[in-house]
Structures are given as C-alpha cells and as structure tokens.
Scaffold this motif. Sequence first.
Motif: not given
Lengths: 531, 313
Positions: A287-290, A410-433
């Motif tokens: 299952q692909g997820i957003l 590798g960077t996505v894995l690091s980045r997505r684990a970051n609870r920081g502000n999306p405009y600094e070190s976090g994010y709004h959306l990513f995909h995985t399966t």
Amino acid sequence: MMHSRFGLAKAARAALVAAGVLAAAQAAPVAAQSTLKVVVHADLKILDPVWTTAFISNRHGLLIYDTLFALNSKLEPMPQMVGKHTVSDDGLVYTFTLRPGLKFHDGAPVTSTDVVASWNRWNKRDPMGQRLASFTSSLEVVDASTFRLTLKEKYGLVLETLGKSTGNLFIMPERVAKTDSGQQIKEYVGSGPFIFEQSEWRPGNKVVYRKNPDYVPRSDPTDAMAGAKIAKVDRVEWLYIPDHNTSLSALQAGEVDYFEAPPLDFIPILERNPRIKVIDIEPLGLQGILRPNHLYPPFNHPKARQALLYMVKQEDYMRAVVGNPKLYKKFCGAFFLCGSDNETSVGSEPLQKQDFEKAKALMKEAGYNGEKIVVLQPTDRAQYNAMTMVTIQTLRKAGLNVDVQAMDWGTVLSRRANRGNPYESGYHLFHTTHGGPGTANPVSNTWFNSRCEKANPGWACDMELDKMVEDWSRETDRTKRKAILERIQTRAYETVPYVPIGQYTQPIAVRSNIEGVLVTNVPVYWNIEKK
Amino acid sequence: MWGYLIRRILAVIPVMTVVAVVVFLILHLNPDDPAAIIAGDQATAADIENIRRQLGLDRPVYIQFFEWVARLVRGDLGSSIFLERPVLHLILERVEPTLALAISTTIFSVVLALPLGVLAAWKAGSWIDQAIMAVAVLAFSFPVFLIGYGLVQGLALEWDLLPVQGFVSITEDPSRFLAHLVLPTIALGLVYTALLARMTRSTMLEILNEDYIRTARAKGLANPRVLLIHALKNAAVPIVTTIGVGIALLIGGVVVTESVFAIPGVGRLTIDAVLHRDYPVIQGVILVVSGFYVLINLLIDLTYTVFDPRIRY
C-alpha cells in the motif's frame, strides 16, 4: 551478417578458451547446482532482526530462526515450533508445548527457557509484542518443553501476534536472547531451516546460508509460512547488486536464479523471456501512503488532511508508479488492504472521487492561506519518486504552494524523523509504502498507529482511534470485531493518519527451472528447488 | 634525496589533519541521522531516539570529534555503525577487487594507449592519426556505464562469452578471477586509454619538433629508435603523471564501474557508506584514500628522476 557475427563470437570464444577464461566463467554455474542465488532488494547490514525493522534483516531472521506460530495461506496463525497448545476456558491462560526434536544450529535443544528469554526481549521492541505485553500477567517456564502465558484480561490477538510474518518472535538461545533489547546480538544461532555462514558474509556483496541438516520440519504440508519448512537447496546465496540493469542481465544470463524486487517497468521484459518466470508472491501486496506531518499547520488540522483525500486519485498514482494494470487495484479504500480479512470500504467516499473544489474549501477551513507545503522527494527510489511527482502535480492543481525538496532516501529517513518546523528541519508531506499481513491489522499497521509522539514519523495523534484499536484487539468474537473495525475505519477517514494512495504488488522473477516458490507475502527460500 | 623524502613524508601529517577535520565537520554538521536509517522504515520515533543514544550521536559534536581523533592517533579508524565491524577490516576486504581492477585497467590502458599515441604523433595529420584521435574522442565521450551495458549485452548476454557481474578472488579461482575482470577492465580502460593516447600524442608531437630529434634523424637513426628511445623517454614525465593520477583515481574507487559490474570494491563501500550515513566508514575510507593519493604523488615525483636526469631532489 549473422554468419559473420557468430564467426566473430566463435573466434572470441576460442581466444578466451585458450586464455583459460571462458571455461572457468562457464563452469561456475554448473558447480553451483544446489545453490540458490538470489538478488535481494537491499544489503544486509544488521543481523539482529529484533533490533531493527529493516525488511532485509527480517528476511535474514526468517531463514535462520524458527517461530512459535506462522501464518498459513488464509493468514491464520498455525503452530510452527509449537506442537500443541491449549487455552483455558476463560481465555486467560495459554499453555504451549514445543515440538520434540527442535535443535539450535549449535546442537543444543530448544527449550522453554530459550522461548521465554526470546519473548521477553522481543516484546520490548516490537509494537505488537509490546501490546501483548501490556495484557500479560506472566510468562513462565513450566518444564523444558512447556511454557505458559497468563493474561490480565482477554486479548484477541495472542496467536496472531506470535505468528505474524514481519517483526517476528524469533526464538534464540537464552544466552543470546539475554542481550539487552537496546543492543544488537553478537551471535547468530537459530533453529531455522538454514544456517548463517558468518565466515562467508561479505557486507555489500554476499550473504550465505547453508541448509540445516538437523532441522526437523513439521509433518503437515507446507502452506504459505506455515506447515513443513523443507530446505531443498544446499545453499542460499544473497547477492547485493545495486544496479537493477545488472541484476536483470544476471538473471537473463542465468548467473542468478531469483530476482527479489525487479523494478516494475522490467516486468514486461521479464515476462517475454521464456527462461524466466514472473511470480506474484504477495496476494495482499503493498500500500502506498501519503503521510502528512500532524504536528504543524496546515496538516495538524483534520480538515486539511481530509482535503488530501479529495485531492488524491489512486489510479493516477498507480499508473505512475506501477504502470501495468495487472499489478495494481484501480481503487482500494481499505486502510487494512483489499483482499485481507479486514477489508472494508466504509468511510472511504472522500477518496473515491477527486474533487479539487471540495479540497480547496477544506484547506480554507483548516486555515490554509497559501503558505509553502514542504514535500520530501526521494529521487533515488523510483517508486517513491513517482508517487511524489504525482503528489506535487496534484497539490499544485488544488492550488497549494508546493516547496519540493529533492534528496536521497537516506536524507528522507533522517528528515522525516525530525519533529522540527517544516521550514527549518521538518516537512509537511512524504511518501512511503508498507504491506502484507502486518498492514492488514490495525494493531500491527505501524503507520496507522495514532499514538501521538509514540507514532511513526508524521506523528498521527488520535487517542480516540487508538482506544478503538485497543477495543478491537481485545475482542475475540469475529462479528463484533468486524463492527469495531468499521468504526475504526470511519474514524480514520475523519482524522486521516495517512492517505492510502493505492495497492499494488511487487512480483519476483526467477529462472524457469526454479520450482516451489511459496506465496507468502514475504520472500522465503525453503521449499524452493532447482530442477 | 633522503631529505626530500623525509620532508614529503612529514608533509603528510598536516595534509591528513586537514582532511580529517574537514571530513568530520562536513559529515557531522549536516542534519542527517544514521539512526533513522538503521532503525528501518517502520521504526517509531522512540526506536530512532534509542538508537541515536546507543550510538552516541546525541552527544556534542566536539566530544565525538575528540574521541575519534584519540582513536585515530592509536591507529584505530573506528567501527561501522551499521555493521559493528572495524572500518579497517571493511576497507581491507574491498582492496583486492579495487586493486585488481586498477592494475588491469592500467595495464590495458598503457599497453594500448602508448603505441597508439606514439603512432598518431608519428603519423600526425594522416588518416591514421585522425582515425586514432576520432576513436579516442569517442571512447572518452561515452559514459562508462553505457560502455559497460553495451559490453554486457554483447559479450555476456548475446555471445555468452563472459560473466555479467561479480568478482572472484584470485586465491579462490585464478581463471574466474580473470574472466570477471575482462568486461569492467575494458569498460573502464577505454576512457583511460583515450586520455592517455591523447596525452602521449600531444607530448610526443612537442618532442618530435625538438632540435635533438632532428639531429637524431640527421644522424640516420631508424624511426623506432628515434621514437621510442629519444622521443618517448623524454615525453615520459607528463605521461607518467597521467598514469599515476589515473591509478590514484582508480584506487579511490570507480563507483559507476563497480556498480554496473557488481564489484564489491572501495568505490561501492564509499557510496554505500555515504547513502547510509555510516560516518566512521566514510571518514576511514577518505583518510586511507587521501593517504594513498599522497603516496602516489610522491612516487610519481620520484619517477621523474628516472626519466629526466635534470630533475634532482
């Protein structure tokens, strides 16, 4: 033209034979008749399948360790190492007896002490194990082959937990299982059908397993992960070939027997080759997820997450990611996978029809005012990259201001684990399966877990939903469970822990002389033989 | 000479120090997190945090740096955070394929390129020269991976002459060792051959216009003697430099070739470590390879004295 080409080939062959190179090159596969050579999807780096959730480590575990229970083709937990088990009338006491003759690879017998030690380590790390532990009053050794689980209250998923096909309870010798759950084990002794040849392990290149001559398979027939596990090849060699084209060529040339995760656009080429078989071993598929970040605006607001449901058109994603309509479902609104026992389309109406106007209205209600939406794009993962491209286009069509941040996985894995502000070190959306039986169950579906800071990156937070999942796990009556499940899914479509963007399968490819590949959702290598 | 040698060897210390500091800071000051990669795709935030703590990645960067330096001084490159195996051990495991490929590629390139370069210079302006240079431009322009796939398709899949991929140790089976080296050597060697042939041609052309060559010809010396003894030896300094730098680059790892032919060499170790953020491995490989570059450069400088008696240290 053909004549001269073959003439040239002959001359070259003669020259190489003279140099002693060709004979050697061609002799190699003959010498390896009972060796199954597998191109695996990733390099095995971590040998402790309890310590990491990496799929490749789990598959390593399935080869060398055995499990108490295993899922059959109907996804029912069946005894594997366990010979018999009883459940008390009140459903609180489970007594298990091991099959006779079980031995570890070092020759020592498998005992209840080993089981209890392995269980106690595993349930500190695995989410389903943790949940079972929260219902457990005691787990004790009765005698060398018998052990007893006593629950505080009834729990409907005891055997499912013990038999699941990922994040398994692998039985290790007590001395190994006593390793702190936070540390990796240092000794790799199991009682499974294959033995890990540590001296031949070349990280980044090759992992070797040898048939366990002392393994005593069950007497009942093989049925998916359950029943007899019979190693029919002497050796299994995992080869890590990072380049997919090279993997394809190696399979075409017969240098390898089994290509575990061929890119989906290779499937038509593989299907045309009479020496290769393409097999779907995943009836449930992926299952692909957003995944939205639930911590920050706008997706901390349920209306914004609901808006995503109206934006997504699953078929657009599946066409981009998979292409071949045979390999994907046109639509699947079930969080717990279509084709599973827990399939239901209840509540999925918002996902069934793309509606940008509705999506825009919901975004407005959520307070969105044109701020940048940071989307993580893993450019080195073909499937995730394709999903992200569709998302970017979809969000833009819905009038969102998209900030695409391209990076490696590798960077996505690091980045997505970051609870920081999306405009600094976090994010709004990513995909995985995710996929398989683990996804088909509200307890083991880790991306569905909505326990706020204890949830997977994206930190879905809905304790009401979590309470429903707990109620579902307690219930032992199937009809009542089904009703709870429908309430769970209805709630999930309101709070949207993630958006399911489609369900598809990842077939494997093998040489045509390979027989006995099991349909197990997870690749396993027992029962396979080379004809 | 000995004084020069000692000075050059001592100069390695500041070079390696700068490399060590820069590499460490580049890796550790970026926001990437190896713990997230180790934990796996399904890991919870708590799993990742636990791993980060166990690996000591939650400690201040300066403490991590001093610990690393302290180990380095004792000759310990540390251990891979994924494999929990010593970095030096991992590098040594990968040296054989890389060395084998570097040596075979260098031999292939030198054996082909020097005669072609000399011939092109000798026949400068003729169709032979133009043909050699056209082929050189082509070989130089084609990406290695394209040459690699072409060779695999033709020689391995169509004609079934050679294996598609993999590496076999020379100690395991010398014939299969050679068989597995042929295609990657050709794929990689063509680029170096082209580079070296062009370098040889241009240097030889310069030398062939020198007065002493004219004198040699006037003395009635045969062409081979003029070309090989009088011209080529004097053209050797830039050619040897190119060969030496080529060897250093090959040892540093040829990621594309190693990936296309699934050769488990230093290049793949490096790229894999980078993709997984395995800091100790990246640091270790860069340090070792930098040391090798320095050594190769020293050797190149020393060989100048053999070819040009005017150079003295």
